[in-house]
Scaffold this motif. Structure first.
Motif, PDB file in Angstrom:
ATOM      1  N   THR A 311       0.880  -0.827   0.307  1.00 33.98           N
ATOM      2  CA  THR A 311       0.109  -0.165   0.159  1.00 33.98           C
ATOM      3  C   THR A 311       0.854   1.274   0.285  1.00 33.98           C
ATOM      4  O   THR A 311       0.245   2.131  -1.118  1.00 33.98           O
ATOM      5  CB  THR A 311      -0.731   0.152   1.325  1.00 33.98           C
ATOM      6  N   ASP A 312       1.650   1.679   0.856  1.00 37.33           N
ATOM      7  CA  ASP A 312       2.594   2.536   1.215  1.00 37.33           C
ATOM      8  C   ASP A 312       3.808   2.353  -0.282  1.00 37.33           C
ATOM      9  O   ASP A 312       3.821   3.564  -0.844  1.00 37.33           O
ATOM     10  CB  ASP A 312       3.570   2.246   1.927  1.00 37.33           C
ATOM     11  N   SER A 315       1.795   3.945  -3.040  1.00 34.06           N
ATOM     12  CA  SER A 315       1.638   5.876  -3.159  1.00 34.06           C
ATOM     13  C   SER A 315       2.515   6.076  -3.343  1.00 34.06           C
ATOM     14  O   SER A 315       2.927   7.350  -2.385  1.00 34.06           O
ATOM     15  CB  SER A 315       1.345   5.572  -1.260  1.00 34.06           C
TER      16      SER A 315
END
Length: 821
Positions: A311-312, A315
């Motif tokens: 997820t990070d 992003s």
């Protein structure tokens, strides 16, 4: 204590030293005194930083007017006023006192057995040294052991393993405060030596020592790594006299400068970190930062790894890095190494190095140890192996190395360029069948694309040629046909090359429209001249320029690469010339210093040869009609190339002159017969060349020139008046210096006057001009009456023109079209 008191009294009683390179126990450097090195390269004294009133003892360049401080003694203990004194104390060490002469604000912490003989000396390297005595020249303390924010040639950065002295750079706190800042630049001796820039105590940027070692344009850098010390040191090349320095600023940027004596300023050669991938650990452990990927995510995991926090990661936060893929074994399970080319190899602090091992042996050594995750060479020699996490890895096309990452057989098959040897017979057969099918589909696709491309090209060519045929008028077929060698570019290609004609790529604007810089898919840089959709005049110039320049090939003419005529767009594609126009240099107070007389004379020769080609050597006889400084472009080697043929005209073989009702060009460069009567010939270009020659020599524009001694004359008239008075050298551009060949300059001025004569028949041809440039001035004829010496009346505020002494002109105006009466 009694000795120190006597010494302090001597600060007042004994004379201060001025412009010497040494001082002794009985002397002192007061605020306002200056110590100058032997060859007057560096100076030492008290100074204030920026807007601060605090006083510091520092070393700066003595011959540079803009004070550039390279070393500070009492950076964290300033003197609050001008009472400061630098001296040698009773123990023989250096000290700085303020008002209170009992307690030093700073000291070198040196104690000598015979302190009375010690002497301080400022060397031509910028190093302040303390010597045991004048005869032995034994250095007992030196400023280079305690650098501040600047690294100079012959200054070491690194660790003395015997004494424990660690030399490193630290930034200033601010421009106004040279105190110890939050950034430092150190040599990390653990593992294999590397340079690390720290900010607020954390790694900020890392540089391999290998990138320092060797020769650059200005310096030679060596690495010492033995039992006594590990350090790097740079020295200037034998033939290099320019000053150079490397500075760590308060923002955490490392910059390398060299002094440009001609421009009288520091030129930045290099700096880091700059882009996102430069910063330490940008993609975390086992991550690889690649700023050249086409998508928006510049962090990718190294082969065999996957994002720890997907997820990070997606992003654009790669700080958690990557971990080994689950269920994958790389320990004696048929694992291999994937070769990643052009890489900045990982952090070397926990790597093992064997400088005597070959790459083949290095691979086997890494394979034997299951903890070994990668290997590489140390600057293409020796063996470096990593165990554990791979930190701070990035793609680095310049000076990058090969990094071999350990992966399992599956991952290797995905990355390997040649995997045929590891496949079974069934796998080989399957791949062969798939390859044949793919080849068949590829051939069919290529055939279909070529057919569609031919159809599209035929439609574009029909439109393009119909567009140009409208402009050929009464021209002969051989003259009006476009060269078959001139390519037609697709609009999408040009749009992609210029980033859809972005403002960032815009080079300039003219009456025809705008010019953009572009880069084609093959990396070639181009200049795109885009016709404005609202410019009726520009359409005619566009057609004319394509019809003419497509047939012209000469080293002093700008080269056309093709054109684009599609939908409502009409564009010319030229070679890109990075140094802009001649006017960008000769009319700019800063840039004109870059053109000495030798370079200007070469430019004059190049322009001359270009015009000769237009007038007589090409298969067409071309009259340019708009020769001026802005239409002479300079390539990367400052070679001139004549540009902008939108106003040019073709003469037939026996034609010498033509008339027009449409006078185009730039007043100030126009010949009188053309501006007033619409008559033009090769001698019209000769006149423009004469004006341009005067501008190159003087560094001033003909249009708008004013001088109080000759208030009614333009530049040409002013130079003529000075010539008549025997003072013409007063107008030579001062930025050329005083060492130019006077006779050569005078010869060029006289040639300019011959080109500027009123009657065309009196002006020389360009071939004769070239002959004059290559021979002595003694054989040159004297110029007759000049044309268009602008005379302004004292009551010219109303904009009216008046005549004086029979001369008159309109050359202070600029226009593109004038309808003759």
């Amino acid at each position: 204590m009694w000795f120190d008191k006597i010494l302090l009294i001597s600060f007042v009683l004994l004379p201060s030293c001025f412009c010497l390179d040494t001082f002794t126990l009985n002397q002192a450097i007061k605020d306002g005194d200056v110590l100058v090195s032997g060859r007057e390269i560096f100076a030492l004294g008290f100074f204030s930083a920026g807007n601060s009133s605090n006083r510091y003892v520092g070393v700066w360049y003595n011959q540079i007017s803009n004070q550039t401080v390279v070393w500070v003694a009492n950076r964290d203990n300033p003197v609050p006023d001008t009472s400061g004194v630098l001296s040698i104390n009773g123990d023989g060490g250096l000290v700085i006192y303020g008002n209170n002469r009992s307690f030093p604000l700073w000291s070198a912490n040196v104690t000598l057995s015979s302190p009375n003989n010690s002497i301080a000396k400022l060397l031509d390297t910028g190093n302040l040294v303390l010597l045991e005595n004048e005869d032995s020249q034994k250095v007992i303390w030196q400023g280079f052991d305690y650098p501040t924010d600047t690294m100079l040639p012959l200054m070491k950065i690194g660790l003395d393993r015997r004494s424990g002295l660690n030399r490193f750079l630290t930034s200033w706190k601010s421009k106004d405060d040279p105190g110890t800042g939050s950034c430092s630049y150190r040599l990390d001796p653990s593992g294999f030596p590397q340079m690390i820039l720290y900010k607020d105590g954390a790694p900020w940027w890392r540089d391999e020592v290998a990138s320092w070692v060797g020769q650059s344009c200005c310096t030679v850098t060596i690495l010492v790594n033995n039992a006594d010390e590990v350090s790097i040191m740079s020295s200037a090349k034998n033939n290099q006299s320019n000053f150079s320095r490397t500075v760590l600023d308060e923002s955490g940027t490392f910059r390398r400068f060299t002094w440009n004596d001609r421009a009288q300023k520091w030129t930045e050669l290099w700096s880091a970190p700059i882009e996102r991938c430069d910063f330490y650990g940008q993609c975390g452990p086992n991550g690889n930062c690649d700023p050249y990927v086409t998508n928006t995510i510049d962090c990718i995991c190294l082969p065999g790894f996957e994002p720890k926090s997907p997820t990070d990661w997606y992003s654009r936060d790669g700080t958690d890095g990557c971990v080994k893929k689950k269920g994958v074994s790389t320990c004696r399970n048929g694992e291999k190494f994937v070769n990643l080319e052009s890489m900045k190899i990982p952090d070397l602090s926990r790597a093992l190095v064997n400088m005597n091992m070959s790459m083949k042996a290095c691979k086997q050594e890494c394979l034997k140890n299951c903890s070994c995750v990668a290997y590489s060479s140390s600057d293409k020699t020796g063996c470096v192996t990593w165990y554990g996490e791979l930190m701070d890895t990035r793609v680095q096309p310049s000076n990058g190395q090969n990094l071999y990452v350990r992966v399992d057989a599956t991952v290797f098959a995905q990355y390997a360029k040649k995997s045929n040897d590891s496949l079974s017979k069934k796998e080989k057969l399957a791949i062969s069948l798939v390859s044949v099918l793919a080849l068949f589909l590829l051939v069919f696709l290529v055939y279909w694309l070529l057919r569609m491309k031919r159809k599209g090209k035929r439609r574009r060519d029909e439109y393009s040629f119909s567009f140009f045929n409208e402009s050929t008028g009464g021209m002969e077929p051989a003259e009006s046909s476009i060269s078959s060698d001139l390519p037609f570019f697709d609009l999408t290609t040009i749009a992609a090359a210029t980033d859809n004609f972005s403002l960032a790529n815009k080079l300039g604007t003219g009456g025809f429209g705008s010019v953009y810089k572009g880069v084609l898919f093959n990396g070639k840089e181009i200049a795109v001249k885009r016709l404005s959709k609202t410019s009726g005049q520009g359409i005619e110039e566009f057609k004319n320029e394509v019809l003419l320049i497509a047939k012209l090939q000469h080293r002093n003419l700008v080269r056309i690469l093709g054109c684009c005529v599609q939908d409502e767009e009409k564009m010319l594609i030229y070679e890109y010339l990075p140094n802009k126009g001649l006017d960008f240099f000769i009319f700019n107070e800063t840039n004109k210093a870059l053109l000495d007389w030798t370079k200007r004379f070469e430019i004059i020769h190049g322009i001359t040869r270009g015009i000769i080609y237009l007038h007589q050597d090409s298969r067409l006889r071309i009259i340019h009609r708009d020769l001026k400084a802005s239409n002479v472009l300079l390539d990367a080697s400052m070679n001139p190339k004549i540009a902008d043929f939108g106003m040019a005209r073709i003469f037939k073989g026996d034609q010498n002159e033509a008339n027009t009702k449409r006078v185009v060009g730039t007043y100030g460069y126009m010949s009188p017969e053309y501006a007033m009567q619409g008559r033009f010939s090769v001698k019209s270009d000769v006149y423009s060349y004469g004006v341009l020659l005067i501008e190159i020599i003087t560094g001033r524009k003909n249009n708008g020139f004013y001088h109080e001694e000759h208030p009614y004359s333009n530049l040409v008239g002013h130079v003529w008046n000075l010539w008549s008075e025997g003072k013409v050298l007063q107008i030579v551009d001062s930025s050329i210096g005083e060492s130019y060949p006077v006779n050569e300059v005078l010869k060029c001025i006289q040639i300019a006057f011959l080109c500027l004569q009123e009657y065309p028949a009196d002006r020389p041809t360009m071939s004769e001009v070239l002959f004059m440039l290559g021979n002595d001035a003694d054989a040159l004829p004297s110029p007759r009456k000049l044309a268009f010496l602008l005379e302004r009346s004292s009551s010219s505020m109303g904009g009216k023109l008046s005549t004086h002494e029979g001369y008159h002109s309109l050359n202070n105006f600029t226009c593109s079209v004038v309808e003759a009466r």
